[in-house]
Scaffold this motif. Structure first.
Motif, PDB file in Angstrom:
ATOM      1  N   GLU A  24      18.607 -53.682 -52.880  1.00 41.05           N
ATOM      2  CA  GLU A  24      19.387 -54.738 -52.018  1.00 41.05           C
ATOM      3  C   GLU A  24      20.796 -55.053 -52.905  1.00 41.05           C
ATOM      4  O   GLU A  24      22.235 -54.901 -51.908  1.00 41.05           O
ATOM      5  N   ILE A  25      21.094 -55.623 -53.649  1.00 43.86           N
ATOM      6  CA  ILE A  25      22.633 -55.086 -54.804  1.00 43.86           C
ATOM      7  C   ILE A  25      22.812 -53.950 -54.113  1.00 43.86           C
ATOM      8  O   ILE A  25      24.378 -53.640 -54.066  1.00 43.86           O
ATOM      9  N   LYS A  26      21.886 -52.956 -55.079  1.00 46.50           N
ATOM     10  CA  LYS A  26      22.806 -51.498 -54.843  1.00 46.50           C
ATOM     11  C   LYS A  26      23.321 -51.158 -53.839  1.00 46.50           C
ATOM     12  O   LYS A  26      24.776 -50.450 -53.270  1.00 46.50           O
ATOM     13  N   LYS A  27      22.889 -51.506 -52.350  1.00 46.80           N
ATOM     14  CA  LYS A  27      23.001 -50.842 -51.159  1.00 46.80           C
ATOM     15  C   LYS A  27      24.759 -52.081 -50.695  1.00 46.80           C
ATOM     16  O   LYS A  27      25.220 -51.414 -50.095  1.00 46.80           O
ATOM     17  N   LYS A  28      24.247 -53.485 -51.419  1.00 43.26           N
ATOM     18  CA  LYS A  28      25.729 -54.271 -51.115  1.00 43.26           C
ATOM     19  C   LYS A  28      26.689 -53.211 -52.128  1.00 43.26           C
ATOM     20  O   LYS A  28      27.907 -53.629 -50.719  1.00 43.26           O
ATOM     21  N   VAL A  29      27.040 -53.592 -52.689  1.00 40.84           N
ATOM     22  CA  VAL A  29      27.729 -52.960 -53.147  1.00 40.84           C
ATOM     23  C   VAL A  29      28.341 -52.124 -53.214  1.00 40.84           C
ATOM     24  O   VAL A  29      29.665 -51.888 -52.929  1.00 40.84           O
ATOM     25  N   ASP A  30      27.593 -50.805 -52.283  1.00 40.53           N
ATOM     26  CA  ASP A  30      28.283 -49.039 -52.537  1.00 40.53           C
ATOM     27  C   ASP A  30      28.864 -49.647 -51.381  1.00 40.53           C
ATOM     28  O   ASP A  30      30.322 -49.047 -51.492  1.00 40.53           O
ATOM     29  N   GLU A  31      28.511 -50.485 -50.358  1.00 36.86           N
ATOM     30  CA  GLU A  31      29.444 -50.481 -49.019  1.00 36.86           C
ATOM     31  C   GLU A  31      30.124 -51.722 -49.226  1.00 36.86           C
ATOM     32  O   GLU A  31      31.685 -50.280 -49.022  1.00 36.86           O
ATOM     33  N   LEU A  32      30.293 -52.961 -50.043  1.00 38.29           N
ATOM     34  CA  LEU A  32      31.634 -53.095 -50.138  1.00 38.29           C
ATOM     35  C   LEU A  32      32.317 -52.273 -51.134  1.00 38.29           C
ATOM     36  O   LEU A  32      34.041 -52.319 -51.158  1.00 38.29           O
ATOM     37  N   LEU A  33      32.128 -51.527 -52.268  1.00 42.44           N
ATOM     38  CA  LEU A  33      33.419 -50.688 -52.891  1.00 42.44           C
ATOM     39  C   LEU A  33      33.497 -49.261 -51.669  1.00 42.44           C
ATOM     40  O   LEU A  33      34.982 -48.850 -52.149  1.00 42.44           O
ATOM     41  N   ASP A  34      33.229 -48.828 -50.695  1.00 44.52           N
ATOM     42  CA  ASP A  34      33.480 -48.334 -49.526  1.00 44.52           C
ATOM     43  C   ASP A  34      34.842 -48.824 -48.938  1.00 44.52           C
ATOM     44  O   ASP A  34      35.839 -48.286 -49.010  1.00 44.52           O
ATOM     45  N   ILE A  35      34.590 -50.087 -48.262  1.00 43.55           N
ATOM     46  CA  ILE A  35      35.197 -50.984 -47.744  1.00 43.55           C
ATOM     47  C   ILE A  35      36.321 -51.521 -48.670  1.00 43.55           C
ATOM     48  O   ILE A  35      38.057 -51.012 -47.962  1.00 43.55           O
ATOM     49  N   VAL A  36      36.698 -51.317 -50.078  1.00 44.83           N
ATOM     50  CA  VAL A  36      37.569 -52.059 -50.695  1.00 44.83           C
ATOM     51  C   VAL A  36      37.929 -50.797 -50.934  1.00 44.83           C
ATOM     52  O   VAL A  36      39.347 -50.824 -52.197  1.00 44.83           O
ATOM     53  N   GLY A  37      38.122 -49.795 -50.875  1.00 44.95           N
ATOM     54  CA  GLY A  37      37.945 -48.220 -51.376  1.00 44.95           C
ATOM     55  C   GLY A  37      38.275 -47.975 -53.194  1.00 44.95           C
ATOM     56  O   GLY A  37      39.353 -48.380 -53.786  1.00 44.95           O
ATOM     57  N   LEU A  38      37.774 -48.133 -53.377  1.00 46.04           N
ATOM     58  CA  LEU A  38      37.384 -48.769 -54.813  1.00 46.04           C
ATOM     59  C   LEU A  38      35.834 -48.095 -55.833  1.00 46.04           C
ATOM     60  O   LEU A  38      35.568 -47.784 -56.596  1.00 46.04           O
ATOM     61  N   THR A  39      35.833 -47.274 -54.927  1.00 43.41           N
ATOM     62  CA  THR A  39      34.792 -46.430 -55.467  1.00 43.41           C
ATOM     63  C   THR A  39      34.512 -45.552 -56.242  1.00 43.41           C
ATOM     64  O   THR A  39      33.672 -44.924 -57.030  1.00 43.41           O
ATOM     65  N   VAL A  40      35.951 -44.280 -56.278  1.00 38.89           N
ATOM     66  CA  VAL A  40      35.945 -44.299 -57.686  1.00 38.89           C
ATOM     67  C   VAL A  40      36.907 -44.628 -58.794  1.00 38.89           C
ATOM     68  O   VAL A  40      36.019 -43.837 -60.105  1.00 38.89           O
ATOM     69  N   PHE A  41      36.714 -46.113 -58.508  1.00 43.39           N
ATOM     70  CA  PHE A  41      36.806 -46.512 -59.938  1.00 43.39           C
ATOM     71  C   PHE A  41      35.548 -47.818 -60.348  1.00 43.39           C
ATOM     72  O   PHE A  41      36.083 -48.680 -61.518  1.00 43.39           O
ATOM     73  N   GLN A  42      34.885 -47.530 -60.058  1.00 45.77           N
ATOM     74  CA  GLN A  42      33.605 -48.300 -60.026  1.00 45.77           C
ATOM     75  C   GLN A  42      33.282 -48.601 -61.141  1.00 45.77           C
ATOM     76  O   GLN A  42      32.783 -50.023 -61.669  1.00 45.77           O
ATOM     77  N   LYS A  43      33.123 -47.516 -61.979  1.00 44.99           N
ATOM     78  CA  LYS A  43      32.681 -47.392 -64.357  1.00 44.99           C
ATOM     79  C   LYS A  43      33.920 -47.727 -64.617  1.00 44.99           C
ATOM     80  O   LYS A  43      33.756 -48.173 -66.088  1.00 44.99           O
ATOM     81  N   ARG A  44      34.936 -48.747 -63.880  1.00 40.13           N
ATOM     82  CA  ARG A  44      35.999 -49.099 -64.781  1.00 40.13           C
ATOM     83  C   ARG A  44      36.424 -50.342 -64.857  1.00 40.13           C
ATOM     84  O   ARG A  44      35.297 -51.045 -64.416  1.00 40.13           O
TER      85      ARG A  44
END
Length: 331
Positions: A108-128
């Motif tokens: 559930e955490i992974k799904k929610k975080v993936d969704e929010l990273l996409d919404i706020v446009g930070l998917t490519v920065f998630q490891k920073r």
């Protein structure tokens, strides 16, 4: 979720931070609390959050009295101007933090975080880490973190105040788009009139601990209740004793050029004035003027096209007339 504040009072010694404040915030709306420093807007936000306890009055969320409830019991997400991100956690880990302490399942955490990273446009920065992000990216991370726990209400206290003008403008557009996507009841504290006009469904103008007026941006701008609202929500000038928006002043080199036209809602009379200063501001021009008979100073705002045609210079005489005045409801 809807929010209702009824008869809120909060004093700090002799200072009345909130003075019998009542306001209804509709479900799913983005409402801005707008006012100068010391007007009570942040105190009102903190009272809704449960961070400040009212001396008297009631706070309801979706009809439930939460006046005595702790912040944790109100299901509220917060984003402040100086957001305290966990410096040792990555963007992804920061966003997931609230879900982890609530012991949500890993998938559930992974799904929610993936969704929010996409919404706020930070998917490519998630490891920073936060220090590797720009100010705007950190605030987008902060919003994602606040939204991760599915709050009933999202409270934003000057979230873009520490950022430069261009980043603030970009984030305003992004915030409005985000709100339309997630549709959570949002309250934004700001002293920036343009920000409030740009993103809000409704604006509450506060002054000296009281609410002066609440309404849609267009209503407050075109039909302010009083001079304070008119002057705080946009620029105003005085022309022949009338309160006028600078963009509603017509300029011309002869009186005939500023006579009433089809755009006019009144005739305040033609005023002869001297041009004190001309300032080109991108697509528009600000003209600072002084009335010849009264010495009253006022400002007109015209397009660059009009300025190119008039070619106004400091020291020249010009004629001015207001084509429209705000309709003060209570004055």
């Amino acid at each position: 979720m809807s929010i209702s504040v009824i008869g809120a009072n909060k004093r700090y010694g002799e200072f009345a931070a909130l003075d019998d404040v009542s306001i209804d915030i509709p479900e799913g709306s983005l409402t801005s609390l707008l006012g100068p420093s010391g007007s009570g807007k942040s105190t009102l936000l903190r009272a809704i959050a449960g961070l400040d306890r009212l001396d008297s009055g009631t706070v309801k969320i979706n009809g439930r009295d939460v006046s005595s409830a702790s912040p944790q019991q109100r299901d509220i997400g917060f984003v402040f101007q100086h957001y305290a991100a966990f410096k040792h956690l990555t963007v992804r880990e920061n966003i997931a933090f609230g879900l982890k302490i609530r012991k949500r399942p890993k998938d559930e955490i992974k799904k929610k975080v993936d969704e929010l990273l996409d919404i706020v446009g930070l998917t490519v920065f998630q490891k920073r880490y936060p220090a590797q992000l720009s100010g705007g990216q950190r605030q987008r991370m902060a919003l994602a973190r606040a939204l991760a726990v599915d709050p009933q209400v999202l409270l934003l206290d000057e979230p873009f105040g520490a950022l430069d003008a261009k980043v603030r403008e970009d984030l305003r557009k992004w915030l409005r788009k985000l709100h339309d996507e997630v549709n959570v009841t949002t309250v934004l504290v700001t002293h920036d009139q343009q920000e409030a006009l740009d993103v809000s469904d409704r604006i509450a103008v506060l002054n000296k601990g009281r609410i002066e007026q609440v309404g849609a941006p267009d209503d407050l701008y075109d039909r302010p209740d009083n001079v304070f609202v008119a002057s705080f929500l946009g620029s105003v000038s005085r022309l022949n004793g009338e309160l006028v928006r600078p963009h509603d002043i017509r300029l011309g080199r002869t009186p005939e050029m500023v006579f009433p036209g089809p755009d006019s809602t009144l005739d305040t009379g033609v005023v002869k004035a001297s041009v004190e200063r001309v300032v080109n501001l991108g697509f528009e021009t600000r003209v600072e003027l002084k009335a010849a008979t009264t010495g009253e100073e006022f400002v007109a705002q015209i397009t660059r096209g009009d300025q190119n045609a008039l070619n106004l210079q400091a020291g020249e005489s010009i004629f001015a007339r207001a084509t429209k005045v705000p309709q003060l409801s209570n004055d």
